[in-house]
Design a protein around this motif. Structure first.
Motif, PDB file in Angstrom:
ATOM      1  N   THR A 189       8.181   0.316  -2.292  1.00 23.34           N
ATOM      2  CA  THR A 189       7.161   0.224  -3.327  1.00 23.34           C
ATOM      3  C   THR A 189       6.852   1.627  -3.819  1.00 23.34           C
TER       4      THR A 189
ATOM      5  N   ILE B 108      -0.104  -3.024  -3.523  1.00 21.29           N
ATOM      6  CA  ILE B 108       0.520  -2.019  -2.660  1.00 21.29           C
ATOM      7  C   ILE B 108       0.010  -2.124  -1.228  1.00 21.29           C
TER       8      ILE B 108
ATOM      9  N   THR C 278       1.410  -5.064   0.457  1.00 18.65           N
ATOM     10  CA  THR C 278       2.834  -4.890   0.753  1.00 18.65           C
ATOM     11  C   THR C 278       3.036  -4.020   1.989  1.00 18.65           C
TER      12      THR C 278
ATOM     13  N   GLN D  47       8.348  -3.804  -5.782  1.00 19.31           N
ATOM     14  CA  GLN D  47       6.954  -4.233  -5.630  1.00 19.31           C
ATOM     15  C   GLN D  47       6.720  -5.546  -6.380  1.00 19.31           C
TER      16      GLN D  47
ATOM     17  N   TRP E 118       8.212  -8.408  -4.291  1.00 17.50           N
ATOM     18  CA  TRP E 118       7.343  -8.851  -3.188  1.00 17.50           C
ATOM     19  C   TRP E 118       6.112  -9.590  -3.709  1.00 17.50           C
ATOM     20  N   SER E 119       5.473  -9.024  -4.731  1.00 19.62           N
ATOM     21  CA  SER E 119       4.233  -9.617  -5.251  1.00 19.62           C
ATOM     22  C   SER E 119       4.470 -10.995  -5.839  1.00 19.62           C
TER      23      SER E 119
END
Length: 402
Positions: free
Chosen positions: A52, A77, A80, A385, A388-389
């Motif tokens: 990230t 963030i 994560t 990022q 993942w999000s």
């Protein structure tokens, strides 16, 4: 409930994990056409996996920054970093970029795989999804697999050798979803017209500005890498996603080869070197501020021989050299294409999905996440990022809705 996640890349793995964490009673099948899951993860961050970026926010993503807000707010963030810490991945930061402490992408992939196994995610590899249909409330994959919910996480078209070949676009189009008009490779080197091949291997800290049909579009500063076909390096790759070559528009990159100095300072430096080394050869004139080969190329563009004596370089010659150093205009012929790109700019239109859940507005129970959607960002962990999000949001939403 049976939930299928199609595509076992970053967003798909995150989605599968989040489904099971949200409600362990669901049966989750992670479907991947490659020999193994997460193949593309292994090449991210030059094999180190740039997880990230501490600067990632909705404004970092184009052209759908508003669309990304709910996912990034729910799984930003901090979430994560906590997510991977919980998987046993310690991290370290370099200029905002976050890497696993091991500096190995394989350790990140292993942690994701192990978590899928621990949670009881069923993984099927070497299985290509050719078609999806919906009969009533049931999704049917390839005519013989039946699910209550489906999450499409197939990626875009970039780096197809690692699995992203645009198949997700085709699957979603079967349900009426449409694509943006300008799907193109992003984070990719640029092929330039009439480029000096002898600069191959040269690197230069430069300010780079992209012009579209003569108008300034976007700019970045960083280390530019010169190749035998054109330009590469992080700032160039960041610019590349804005080059819609197939539209017929003309693109140029303006390079400031000495961004730390003003034009007046560059001129003064050159004039001073000429005065102090009048009988010296021009080939060494610029070696104090740029790579020697790059300096020779600049001289050539100014019609000055590298064997010319410094004392013979006129005031107008100094002005020409300064102008090129501070504003070398390079014409972009093309990009290196999807085979050499890290991500895809463009994708399935985000307006056709609910940003709060990533569920299709056209078909209930159908979700999409990651690069298959029209969301893109610069180098440095921003795109992972988003994977993942969006993957976690789609997984949670599918689990709760089911």
């Amino acid at each position: 409930m049976r939930i299928a996640v199609i595509g076992a890349g970053a967003s798909g793995l995150a989605a599968a994990i989040e489904v099971k964490r949200t409600d362990s009673r669901h049966n989750v099948m992670l479907i991947e056409k490659n020999l193994r899951v997460g193949k593309k993860i292994l090449v991210t961050g030059n094999g180190r996996c740039n997880l990230t970026n501490l600067e990632a926010k909705s404004e970092s993503y184009y052209p759908s920054s508003e669309f990304t807000k709910p996912a990034l707010e729910a799984y930003g963030i901090e979430e994560t970093l906590a997510f991977f810490e919980g998987l046993g991945i310690h991290t370290h930061t370099e200029d905002g970029r976050v890497y696993p402490l091991s500096n190995q992408a394989s350790s990140v992939l292993d942690a994701l795989r192990f978590e899928c196994d621990r949670l009881g995610v069923e993984t099927i590899c070497e299985y290509a999804v050719k078609r999806i249909e919906k009969n009533g409330k049931v999704f049917v994959i390839n005519g013989n697999l039946f699910f209550d919910r489906v999450i499409i996480a197939c990626g875009g078209k970039s780096n197809p050798v690692h699995g992203s070949d645009g198949s997700g676009y085709r699957l979603l189009s079967c349900f009426g979803h449409t694509l943006s008009d300008n799907i193109r490779p992003a984070l990719v080197p640029l092929v330039c017209d009439n480029f000096p091949k002898n600069l191959k291997g040269v690197r230069s800290e430069s300010a780079c500005v992209l012009f579209e049909n003569g108008e300034k579009k976007v700019g970045w500063t960083g280390e530019v890498q010169f190749t035998d076909y054109g330009l590469s390096g992080i700032p160039i790759m960041n610019l590349s996603g804005f080059c819609d070559i197939e539209s017929g528009k003309k693109y140029t990159v303006l390079l400031d080869l000495v961004p730390s100095l003003s034009s007046d300072e560059v001129s003064s430096f050159i004039t001073d070197r000429i005065e102090k080394d009048k009988d010296g050869k021009a080939e060494n004139l610029l070696s104090g501020i740029v790579n020697k080969q790059l300096g020779i190329a600049v001289l050539k563009m100014c019609d000055i021989s590298q064997n010319e004596f410094n004392k013979n370089i006129s005031t107008s010659g100094v002005k020409r050299i300064t102008a090129v150093l501070k504003g070398w205009s390079v014409s972009v012929k093309n990009t290196k294409g999807f085979d050499f790109s890290q991500v895809t700019a463009g994708g399935v239109r985000t307006g056709e999905f609910n940003p709060e859940t990533l569920e299709s507005r056209l078909v209930g129970g159908l979700y999409a996440c990651g690069e298959v959607l029209d969301v893109c960002a610069e180098c440095g962990g921003f795109n992972l990022q988003w994977a993942w999000s969006s993957g976690r949001l789609a997984g949670k939403s599918a689990a709760e809705e089911a």
